[in-house]
Design a protein around this motif. Structure first.
Motif, PDB file in Angstrom:
ATOM      1  N   GLN A  63       1.418  -1.220  -0.131  1.00 55.50           N
ATOM      2  CA  GLN A  63      -0.118  -0.014  -0.045  1.00 55.50           C
ATOM      3  C   GLN A  63       0.629   1.021  -0.151  1.00 55.50           C
ATOM      4  OE1 GLN A  63      -2.600   0.079  -0.010  1.00 55.50           O
ATOM      5  NE2 GLN A  63      -3.360  -2.559   0.607  1.00 55.50           N
ATOM      6  N   GLN A  65       0.242   5.668   0.259  1.00 55.51           N
ATOM      7  CA  GLN A  65       0.464   7.060   0.201  1.00 55.51           C
ATOM      8  C   GLN A  65      -0.013   7.700  -1.009  1.00 55.51           C
ATOM      9  OE1 GLN A  65      -2.415   7.397   1.934  1.00 55.51           O
ATOM     10  NE2 GLN A  65      -1.983   5.286   4.109  1.00 55.51           N
ATOM     11  N   GLU A  70      -4.828   6.458  -0.634  1.00 57.65           N
ATOM     12  CA  GLU A  70      -4.085   5.128  -0.892  1.00 57.65           C
ATOM     13  C   GLU A  70      -4.236   3.950  -2.228  1.00 57.65           C
ATOM     14  OE1 GLU A  70      -4.931   1.626   1.862  1.00 57.65           O
ATOM     15  OE2 GLU A  70      -3.109   2.896   3.328  1.00 57.65           O
ATOM     16  N   SER A  72      -2.720   0.605  -4.454  1.00 62.36           N
ATOM     17  CA  SER A  72      -2.220  -0.971  -3.857  1.00 62.36           C
ATOM     18  C   SER A  72      -1.025  -0.848  -5.287  1.00 62.36           C
ATOM     19  CB  SER A  72      -2.915  -1.445  -4.074  1.00 62.36           C
ATOM     20  OG  SER A  72      -3.702  -1.615  -2.643  1.00 62.36           O
TER      21      SER A  72
END
Ligand SMILES: [Zn+2]
Length: 210
Positions: A63, A65, A70, A72
């Motif tokens: 993950q 930021q 967020e 993936s």
């Protein structure tokens, strides 16, 4: 699982070493390491080590930021080797698994190193290149790995991922001992790779007479 990533025939080299390899002025990978030249293109390794094999060691979902929130992504560790004294390990990140593996495979080629092999086992003494020449230690992210020479026929006394890496390097018999709290697969794989790299960092008495 094997992914062929590089296409040598459509390769246009971007570095001096790449051009020398493509033009056939450098024809062995040993030459590259003896001259201390830095590999920056994966196709150099594909050209000089045509028998290179590829294995996916690990794939993780990570993950991240970003400004948009967020995100993936996949992170893949890939190992390459010719099962005869050359090994590479690399990581790649991408939003698709396949692309992460491809990036890892390119990075693994660029990170290829020679591994010194030998018979460092006092129980064996055959003098052939089936193990490591002496005990070697590697570290990564809090993980320490010891590769201990073993006698012929022992096999690889190690976890499956470690076996994959040692197999690709062309090491057949050894014990692996590991220490550390964070035994995550990527750190562990990099610690094994570091230990293999250290087979050429150490100067042994047998080198003095050469
Ligand atoms: Zn031996």
């Amino acid at each position: 699982m094997t992914y062929k990533t590089s296409k040598i025939d459509v390769w246009i080299p971007r570095t001096n070493l790449g051009r020398m390899v493509k033009d056939g002025k450098i024809i062995s990978i040993e030459e590259v390491f003896q001259e201390g030249l830095k590999i920056r293109e994966s196709q150099i390794v594909d050209t000089l080590l045509p028998d290179l094999q590829e294995e996916v060691i690990n794939v993780n979902l990570v993950q991240q930021q970003t400004d948009a929130g967020e995100k993936s992504r996949f992170k893949a560790e890939v190992a390459v080797g010719n099962k005869d004294g050359f090994i590479g390990l690399g990581s790649g990140k991408a939003s698709q698994v396949r692309n992460a593996i491809q990036k890892g495979a390119v990075a693994a080629r660029i990170n290829v190193i020679p591994v010194r092999r030998g018979c460092g086992s006092w129980e064996c003494g055959c003098g052939q290149h089936h193990s490591v020449p002496f005990e070697t230690i590697g570290k990564c992210g809090g993980v320490t790995v010891r590769i201990i020479p073993g006698p012929r026929g022992l096999g690889l006394v190690a976890s499956s991922n470690t076996k994959t890496i040692l197999n690709l390097a062309g090491i057949k018999d050894c014990w692996i001992k590991s220490f550390g709290s964070t035994r995550t697969t990527p750190s562990f794989a990099y610690a094994v790779f570091d230990a293999l790299k250290n087979t050429y960092r150490l100067i042994t008495p047998s080198d003095w007479v050469k």
